[in-house]
Design an enzyme around this catalytic site. Structure first.
Site, short mmCIF file in Angstrom:
data_model
loop_
_atom_site.label_atom_id
_atom_site.label_comp_id
_atom_site.label_asym_id
_atom_site.label_seq_id
_atom_site.Cartn_x
_atom_site.Cartn_y
_atom_site.Cartn_z
N HIS A 244 -4.73 -31.20 -33.01
CA HIS A 244 -3.39 -31.56 -33.09
C HIS A 244 -2.79 -31.26 -34.84
O HIS A 244 -3.86 -31.54 -35.57
CB HIS A 244 -2.89 -32.73 -33.03
CG HIS A 244 -1.38 -33.12 -32.72
ND1 HIS A 244 -0.65 -33.45 -33.79
CD2 HIS A 244 -0.64 -33.22 -31.60
CE1 HIS A 244 0.80 -33.51 -33.41
NE2 HIS A 244 0.84 -33.16 -32.29
N GLU A 299 -1.43 -33.62 -24.21
CA GLU A 299 -1.50 -32.76 -22.96
C GLU A 299 -2.78 -33.08 -22.03
O GLU A 299 -2.58 -32.65 -20.77
CB GLU A 299 -1.48 -31.41 -23.60
CG GLU A 299 -0.43 -31.01 -24.43
CD GLU A 299 0.93 -30.85 -23.52
OE1 GLU A 299 1.14 -31.84 -22.78
OE2 GLU A 299 1.82 -29.80 -23.78
N1 ACO Z 1 -10.43 -26.15 -29.34
C1 ACO Z 1 -11.38 -25.63 -30.00
N2 ACO Z 1 -11.10 -25.41 -31.20
C2 ACO Z 1 -10.19 -25.93 -32.07
C3 ACO Z 1 -9.09 -26.51 -31.13
C4 ACO Z 1 -9.37 -26.66 -29.93
N3 ACO Z 1 -8.44 -27.37 -28.96
N4 ACO Z 1 -8.13 -26.86 -31.89
C5 ACO Z 1 -8.33 -26.65 -33.07
N5 ACO Z 1 -9.54 -25.84 -33.18
C6 ACO Z 1 -10.32 -25.25 -34.34
C7 ACO Z 1 -9.48 -23.88 -34.64
O1 ACO Z 1 -10.20 -22.83 -34.10
C8 ACO Z 1 -9.68 -23.97 -36.17
O2 ACO Z 1 -11.17 -23.35 -36.48
P1 ACO Z 1 -11.53 -22.29 -37.62
O3 ACO Z 1 -11.00 -23.02 -38.81
O4 ACO Z 1 -12.92 -22.07 -37.57
O5 ACO Z 1 -10.76 -21.22 -37.05
C9 ACO Z 1 -9.73 -25.26 -36.59
O6 ACO Z 1 -9.97 -26.19 -35.35
C10 ACO Z 1 -8.41 -25.61 -37.09
O7 ACO Z 1 -7.41 -25.38 -36.03
P2 ACO Z 1 -5.88 -24.72 -36.49
O8 ACO Z 1 -5.52 -23.79 -35.63
O9 ACO Z 1 -5.67 -24.91 -38.16
O10 ACO Z 1 -5.41 -26.20 -35.94
P3 ACO Z 1 -3.75 -26.28 -35.94
O11 ACO Z 1 -3.20 -27.62 -36.56
O12 ACO Z 1 -2.95 -25.07 -36.68
O13 ACO Z 1 -3.45 -26.33 -34.46
C11 ACO Z 1 -3.26 -26.79 -32.09
C12 ACO Z 1 -3.19 -27.37 -33.57
C13 ACO Z 1 -2.33 -25.58 -32.02
C14 ACO Z 1 -2.50 -28.14 -31.27
C15 ACO Z 1 -4.66 -26.84 -31.86
O14 ACO Z 1 -5.45 -27.74 -32.14
C16 ACO Z 1 -4.84 -26.22 -30.24
O15 ACO Z 1 -4.81 -24.66 -30.35
N6 ACO Z 1 -5.13 -27.03 -29.53
C17 ACO Z 1 -5.34 -26.51 -28.06
C18 ACO Z 1 -3.78 -26.33 -27.51
C19 ACO Z 1 -3.31 -27.64 -27.08
O16 ACO Z 1 -3.94 -28.57 -26.60
N7 ACO Z 1 -2.02 -27.56 -27.41
C20 ACO Z 1 -1.14 -29.09 -27.19
C21 ACO Z 1 -0.69 -29.77 -28.50
S1 ACO Z 1 0.16 -31.13 -28.38
C22 ACO Z 1 1.76 -30.56 -28.26
O17 ACO Z 1 2.09 -29.41 -28.53
C23 ACO Z 1 2.53 -31.34 -27.22
#
Ligand code: ACO
Length: 363
Positions: A244, A299
């Site tokens: 998140h 989620e």
């Molecule tokens: N699985 C694997 N790796 C992850 C995940 C995940 N769920 N979430 C973040 N990471 C990793 C990213 O790949 C990134 O790695 P890197 O630096 O090696 O590239 C690092 O953690 C940081 O991730 P960011 O994308 O910078 O995190 P951000 O805060 O921008 O994204 C998000 C948040 C979009 C929710 C992300 O965690 C994600 O894609 N989660 C999966 C999708 C999801 O569950 N979405 C629902 C969110 S809740 C809502 O919107 C109601």
């Protein structure tokens, strides 16, 4: 500069506060756990719209008007359904909301349109005729009746009502920000909500819970967890339901919804696998991202809650919209009060006119 606007404050709001460090969500002075236990959709509407929406109404009046709005909006189905025949459910909902006029529509109609259109679109995809809304029912119970033809299990209706309350508002998430940007241009409430729905559709925001169930199905049983996880990481896939932008600890809504699932028929069995998968994923994420805490988001247990309430996974994002439309509309009213257009800046890195340098033209 941060391309994800991480930590950038872009709105002043009285609506909700997300405390990412403490794992706490406060909506208009109430912790989300308290609201989930006591409120229904109409109560939540009254709380969020208080002092913002035109025509101040208490929750009893909203409940009544919302019921009537569901009947009014059902009159649009003969136009929407043939037009949406070849669209997915979320595309059909987008088309349906876009049919409302910015001048003539109100926030109650928008809130009524989401369940009425969703149920009818789903039934059409199953070869079934729409079921008429009943203004006397609550929002969740009426939706489930329109979806299934009824009768509806009251525990499922209550679970869905709790879900709608739990996801109604959540700070400046991507879809709410989108709604505020469009509202700031004075485009109107329907245009702002349609834009928000488009933002919600993506798998990184509101599109995640369907894939969460796909994940649990693919894993199958406890022995399947580790091999599946290794394949996902090897393919560089994100794990839906985890991570998140704001929370650096567990999303408080995850536990609210986990409790909802536990109270529903068949919920306990599903939770056993989900908990094992959750433990394994959190352990792996902690190893891979030691400097960035990635925890369970809303989620993950949303998927189980909506499944246990009887919704097909194709409708999970639409169910999210059914709750979040309250937050969108409240934020749109709040944004419209500020009167200022949201217009951030960008940093140019393209070609420069002959004889000039990027540093010089960027100022
Ligand atoms: N699985 C694997 N790796 C992850 C995940 C995940 N769920 N979430 C973040 N990471 C990793 C990213 O790949 C990134 O790695 P890197 O630096 O090696 O590239 C690092 O953690 C940081 O991730 P960011 O994308 O910078 O995190 P951000 O805060 O921008 O994204 C998000 C948040 C979009 C929710 C992300 O965690 C994600 O894609 N989660 C999966 C999708 C999801 O569950 N979405 C629902 C969110 S809740 C809502 O919107 C109601």
């Amino acid at each position: 500069m941060d391309t994800g606007l991480d930590g950038v404050v872009a709105a002043v709001t009285k609506l909700s506060q997300v405390d990412g460090g403490a794992g706490r969500l406060i909506v208009r002075g109430h912790d989300i756990e308290e609201l989930a236990a006591d409120y229904d959709f109409a109560d939540m509407a009254a709380l969020l719209w208080d002092g913002l929406a035109p025509g101040q109404q208490d929750s009893a009046a909203i409940r009544q008007d919302l019921g009537q709005a569901r009947s009014r909006v059902a009159a649009m189905l003969p136009v929407l359904l043939p037009a949406a025949r070849d669209l997915s459910a979320i595309e059909g909902l987008r088309a349906g909301l876009a049919m409302l006029g910015d001048d003539t529509s109100d926030h109650l109609l928008l809130c009524a349109a989401v369940p009425v259109f969703t149920a009818a679109l789903w039934r059409q995809s199953q070869g079934e005729a729409p079921v008429a809304p009943d203004p006397a029912r609550g929002q969740a119970e009426d939706f489930l009746t329109m979806l299934t033809g009824g009768p509806v299990d009251q525990a499922a209706a209550r679970a869905l009502e709790t879900y709608l309350v739990t996801v109604a508002d959540h700070g400046l998430n991507a879809s709410t920000f989108t709604a505020r940007v469009v509202a700031s241009t004075r485009a109107g409430i329907v245009s702002s909500v349609v834009a928000a729905l488009c933002a919600l559709k993506g798998p990184l925001h509101g599109g995640a819970p369907g894939p969460v169930l796909d994940m649990l199905d693919e894993i199958g049983d406890l022995d399947g967890v580790e091999p599946w996880l290794q394949r996902q990481f090897a393919a560089g896939e994100r794990l839906m339901g985890f991570g998140h932008r704001v929370y650096r600890t567990r999303d408080p809504r995850a536990d609210v919804l986990k409790a909802v699932v536990a109270n529903l028929r068949g919920g306990a069995n599903r939770i056993a696998l989900a908990e094992a998968v959750e433990r394994a994923i959190l352990a792996q994420l902690a190893v891979r991202y030691p400097d960035r805490r990635l925890d369970t988001n809303v989620e993950f247990y949303t998927a189980l809650a909506l499944e246990a309430a009887g919704l097909p996974r194709e409708l999970f994002t639409l169910a999210f919209a059914m709750g979040r439309v309250l937050g969108w509309t409240a934020h749109i009213f709040e944004q419209e009060q500020t009167g200022r257009i949201i217009r951030p800046a960008s940093r140019y890195t393209g070609p420069v006119p002959k004889g000039e340098t990027l540093v010089a033209i960027a100022g």
